[in-house]
Design an enzyme around this catalytic site. Structure first.
Site, PDB file in Angstrom:
ATOM      1  N   ASN A 156       0.818  -1.213   0.000  1.00 34.44           N
ATOM      2  CA  ASN A 156       0.000   0.000   0.000  1.00 34.44           C
ATOM      3  C   ASN A 156       0.860   1.277   0.000  1.00 34.44           C
ATOM      4  OD1 ASN A 156      -2.269   1.576   0.167  1.00 34.44           O
ATOM      5  ND2 ASN A 156      -2.914   0.873   2.197  1.00 34.44           N
ATOM      6  N   HIS A 179     -14.969  -5.702  11.721  1.00 34.39           N
ATOM      7  CA  HIS A 179     -14.619  -4.377  12.254  1.00 34.39           C
ATOM      8  C   HIS A 179     -15.868  -3.585  12.647  1.00 34.39           C
ATOM      9  CE1 HIS A 179     -10.440  -3.771  10.142  1.00 34.39           C
ATOM     10  NE2 HIS A 179     -10.530  -4.934  10.745  1.00 34.39           N
ATOM     11  N   ARG A 231     -13.671  -6.318  16.168  1.00 29.05           N
ATOM     12  CA  ARG A 231     -12.638  -5.345  16.539  1.00 29.05           C
ATOM     13  C   ARG A 231     -13.300  -3.978  16.718  1.00 29.05           C
ATOM     14  NH1 ARG A 231      -7.877  -2.990  12.570  1.00 29.05           N
ATOM     15  NH2 ARG A 231      -9.382  -1.327  12.311  1.00 29.05           N
ATOM     16  N   TYR A 271      -7.264   6.644  13.457  1.00 26.16           N
ATOM     17  CA  TYR A 271      -7.054   5.429  12.671  1.00 26.16           C
ATOM     18  C   TYR A 271      -8.316   4.560  12.683  1.00 26.16           C
ATOM     19  CZ  TYR A 271      -6.233   0.582  11.785  1.00 26.16           C
ATOM     20  OH  TYR A 271      -6.395  -0.687  11.302  1.00 26.16           O
ATOM     21  N   ASP A 289      -7.169  -2.575  17.852  1.00 29.09           N
ATOM     22  CA  ASP A 289      -5.882  -2.300  17.186  1.00 29.09           C
ATOM     23  C   ASP A 289      -5.357  -0.939  17.645  1.00 29.09           C
ATOM     24  OD1 ASP A 289      -3.755  -2.035  15.470  1.00 29.09           O
ATOM     25  OD2 ASP A 289      -4.900  -2.332  13.625  1.00 29.09           O
ATOM     26  N   HIS A 323      -2.531   0.230  16.630  1.00 24.60           N
ATOM     27  CA  HIS A 323      -1.774   0.704  15.466  1.00 24.60           C
ATOM     28  C   HIS A 323      -0.434   1.302  15.892  1.00 24.60           C
ATOM     29  CE1 HIS A 323      -1.872   1.759  11.099  1.00 24.60           C
ATOM     30  NE2 HIS A 323      -2.624   0.693  11.091  1.00 24.60           N
ATOM     31  N   GLU A 375      -3.943  -5.571  19.464  1.00 28.19           N
ATOM     32  CA  GLU A 375      -3.060  -5.644  18.291  1.00 28.19           C
ATOM     33  C   GLU A 375      -2.113  -4.456  18.208  1.00 28.19           C
ATOM     34  OE1 GLU A 375      -5.339  -5.983  14.705  1.00 28.19           O
ATOM     35  OE2 GLU A 375      -3.760  -5.073  13.517  1.00 28.19           O
ATOM     36  N   GLU A 425       1.632  -7.522  11.227  1.00 29.01           N
ATOM     37  CA  GLU A 425       1.103  -7.303   9.878  1.00 29.01           C
ATOM     38  C   GLU A 425       2.122  -6.650   8.934  1.00 29.01           C
ATOM     39  OE1 GLU A 425      -2.334  -4.855  10.974  1.00 29.01           O
ATOM     40  OE2 GLU A 425      -1.343  -3.133  10.092  1.00 29.01           O
ATOM     41  N   ARG A 430       0.523 -12.022  13.099  1.00 26.40           N
ATOM     42  CA  ARG A 430      -0.438 -11.522  12.112  1.00 26.40           C
ATOM     43  C   ARG A 430       0.156 -11.342  10.709  1.00 26.40           C
ATOM     44  NH1 ARG A 430      -3.051  -7.359  12.084  1.00 26.40           N
ATOM     45  NH2 ARG A 430      -4.922  -8.438  11.443  1.00 26.40           N
ATOM     46  N   HIS A 451      -3.359 -10.800   8.709  1.00 28.63           N
ATOM     47  CA  HIS A 451      -3.819  -9.456   8.364  1.00 28.63           C
ATOM     48  C   HIS A 451      -4.880  -9.580   7.262  1.00 28.63           C
ATOM     49  CE1 HIS A 451      -2.394  -5.226   6.852  1.00 28.63           C
ATOM     50  NE2 HIS A 451      -3.449  -5.137   7.619  1.00 28.63           N
ATOM     51  N   ASP A 465      -6.351  -3.521   1.636  1.00 31.34           N
ATOM     52  CA  ASP A 465      -5.258  -3.327   0.675  1.00 31.34           C
ATOM     53  C   ASP A 465      -4.555  -4.644   0.338  1.00 31.34           C
ATOM     54  OD1 ASP A 465      -4.668  -2.109   3.493  1.00 31.34           O
ATOM     55  OD2 ASP A 465      -2.748  -2.924   2.865  1.00 31.34           O
ATOM     56  N   GLU A 489      -8.710 -11.741  10.170  1.00 34.57           N
ATOM     57  CA  GLU A 489      -9.342 -10.416  10.045  1.00 34.57           C
ATOM     58  C   GLU A 489     -10.151 -10.377   8.752  1.00 34.57           C
ATOM     59  OE1 GLU A 489      -6.507  -7.254   9.553  1.00 34.57           O
ATOM     60  OE2 GLU A 489      -7.970  -5.706  10.088  1.00 34.57           O
ATOM     61  N   TRP A 527       2.179   6.118  12.610  1.00 31.05           N
ATOM     62  CA  TRP A 527       0.794   6.060  12.149  1.00 31.05           C
ATOM     63  C   TRP A 527       0.290   4.655  12.339  1.00 31.05           C
ATOM     64  CZ3 TRP A 527      -2.016   3.428   8.267  1.00 31.05           C
ATOM     65  CH2 TRP A 527      -3.369   3.787   8.244  1.00 31.05           C
TER      66      TRP A 527
HETATM   67  C1  GCO Z   1      -5.353  -3.727  10.066  1.00 31.08           C
HETATM   68  C2  GCO Z   1      -4.312  -2.768   9.628  1.00 31.08           C
HETATM   69  C3  GCO Z   1      -4.638  -1.901   8.466  1.00 31.08           C
HETATM   70  C4  GCO Z   1      -3.396  -1.137   7.981  1.00 31.08           C
HETATM   71  C5  GCO Z   1      -3.339  -1.082   6.494  1.00 31.08           C
HETATM   72  C6  GCO Z   1      -2.108  -0.364   5.970  1.00 31.08           C
HETATM   73  O1  GCO Z   1      -5.263  -4.159  11.192  1.00 31.08           O
HETATM   74  O2  GCO Z   1      -6.194  -4.088   9.262  1.00 31.08           O
HETATM   75  O3  GCO Z   1      -3.728  -2.123  10.706  1.00 31.08           O
HETATM   76  O4  GCO Z   1      -5.716  -1.067   8.712  1.00 31.08           O
HETATM   77  O5  GCO Z   1      -3.389   0.142   8.508  1.00 31.08           O
HETATM   78  O6  GCO Z   1      -3.389  -2.385   5.985  1.00 31.08           O
HETATM   79  O7  GCO Z   1      -1.983  -0.509   4.597  1.00 31.08           O
HETATM   80 MG    MG Z   2      -3.608  -3.572  12.292  1.00 33.30          MG
END
Ligand code: GCO
Ligand code: MG
Length: 405
Positions: free
Chosen positions: A37, A122, A147, A159, A212, A214, A238, A264, A285, A314, A318, A341, A405
């Site tokens: 991505n 989600h 989630r 996020y 998550d 992140h 996560e 991921e 993951r 994951h 994307d 997921e 991020w």
């Molecule tokens: C998730 C991930 C995604 C990522 C994304 C980045 O747990 O699904 O954190 O949301 O942010 O795949 O390209």
């Molecule tokens: Mg994630």
């Protein structure tokens, strides 16, 4: 059965996907996903310029040897671009082997360990109540694990919560540069325990909850969050902290019994070796697209099994349906699989390009017995959706400091 041609496609049915098609001299073809991505063309060029010329004429059946040739055989090992390129070739070769033998890939991996693949959905809301209403929708659709993410009051964007925007591409508007988001751990900490308190009050133990982070917390902050959430009994927390330094997780682990999930963005077993062998996480993951394909993930899963770590691939949008199918074959045949997921099978445009026989039933994905991976790719349709430059957001603290991020 030699490889005669390899084609690389970049299309954008709402988001960019890099798809690889390996064709053998008898006309059998296999498909792979190489999407990274925001860096899609780097992988496409890596494949076209550096990988494809080396593979023409090689035996498509030699999956492990080709994997090692592209990994060990290249002085510059690892990293997301290299491993996504290897992944796409690897998936395509498994697809070919399945088609030639007339078997779905999971049969080649050892056969079914379970009837279907358990998923987590989600629930992303603008506030706590909105998130909880989305949890109810997931329960109504039959999901057994959800989630929870919620917008953080006082921060411009959060996020996982896109407001009225359908994806990050739309979030960038007509200016294809990384959007900037704000982060405050103090504001986040005010919201999250409240979110899970209210979620348990409303739903009891009807479903598993996940969250998550992140990677936005420091290790000691993650430890604190894990402790605060213990009473809400998460299936896992996560990406609490970044683990470029895998030692970070010792500190988190020693303070909390909230199960931890990570990986991921990992590309090889080396990225998670210490986490696994020291039993610092509960779920790994890694995605087939980013960790060297079916072959790469299988190596990691088998190593994880020794330490009672389960897989939770994951499943973000994307990753293309080809990667999702690769996960399904792995998940169904891997004894230490945990949970997958799931954010749906893609938007309407992408469904016109990627065709498959996977179905959703009662919070599980079922796969059919089509030979190979069971996904097809419509090249003509894909050409109607050309590549569009796109970036993920970056994050800054309220004083402007760049943050994870
Ligand atoms: C998730 C991930 C995604 C990522 C994304 C980045 O747990 O699904 O954190 O949301 O942010 O795949 O390209
Ligand atoms: Mg994630």
């Amino acid at each position: 059965m030699n490889i005669q041609d390899i084609k690389v496609f970049v299309c954008s049915p709402g988001r960019n996907f890099v798809t690889v098609k390996v064709i053998t001299e008898d006309g059998t073809y296999g498909l792979g996903d190489a999407t990274v991505n925001g860096r899609e063309l780097a992988v496409a060029t890596y494949l076209e310029e550096h990988v494809v010329p080396c593979l023409i004429g090689r035996d498509a059946h030699s999956i492990e040897d080709i994997w090692q040739y592209l990994y060990q055989g290249v002085y510059w090992r690892r990293g997301p671009i290299t491993m996504a390129a290897i992944a796409a070739i690897d998936m395509a070769l498994w697809d070919i082997k399945g088609k030639v033998s007339g078997l779905p890939v999971y049969q080649l991996l050892g056969g079914k360990c379970r009837t279907g693949v358990n998923l987590y959905a989600h629930a992303n809301g603008e506030n706590i109540d909105d998130t909880l209403d989305k949890v109810q929708e997931c329960i109504d659709q039959g999901f057994k694990a959800v989630r929870l993410q919620s917008a953080i009051p006082g921060l411009s964007e959060t996020y996982g919560v896109l407001g009225d925007k359908k994806d990050y591409f739309e979030l960038q508007g007509n200016r294809p540069l990384p959007p900037e988001q704000e982060w405050s751990t103090a504001k986040y900490f005010k919201l999250i325990p409240e979110l899970f308190k209210k979620a348990r009050e409303r739903f009891g133990n009807q479903v598993h909850f996940l969250h998550d982070v992140h990677s936005r917390l420091t290790p000691i902050e993650s430890a604190k969050l894990g402790k605060m959430l213990e009473k809400y009994n998460l299936l896992f927390l996560e990406d609490a902290s970044i683990a470029e330094n895998q030692e970070n997780y010792k500190l988190i682990r020693h303070h909390t019994t909230t199960p931890l999930a990570l990986g991921e963005t990992y590309n090889t077993i080396w990225d998670c070796k210490d986490l696994l062998q020291n039993q610092l996480i509960d779920y790994i993951r890694v995605a087939a697209t980013h960790a060297g394909g079916i072959t790469g993930v299988k190596k990691i899963s088998d190593f994880a099994a020794v330490y009672n770590v389960r897989t939770a691939p994951h499943g973000a949008p994307d990753l293309s349906p080809i990667c999702f199918a690769a996960h399904m074959h792995l998940n169904i045949s891997t004894h230490n699989f945990g949970i997958q997921e799931f954010v749906g099978f893609g938007n309407e445009e992408s469904k016109t390009i990627f065709k498959h026989g996977m179905t959703l039933e009662n919070g599980m994905v079922l796969i059919d017995d089509a030979p190979g991976l069971g996904v097809d790719f419509d090249e003509t349709k894909a050409s109607e959706f050309p590549y569009k430059r796109s970036y993920l957001p970056v994050s800054r603290l309220e004083d402007g400091t760049l943050w994870h991020w």
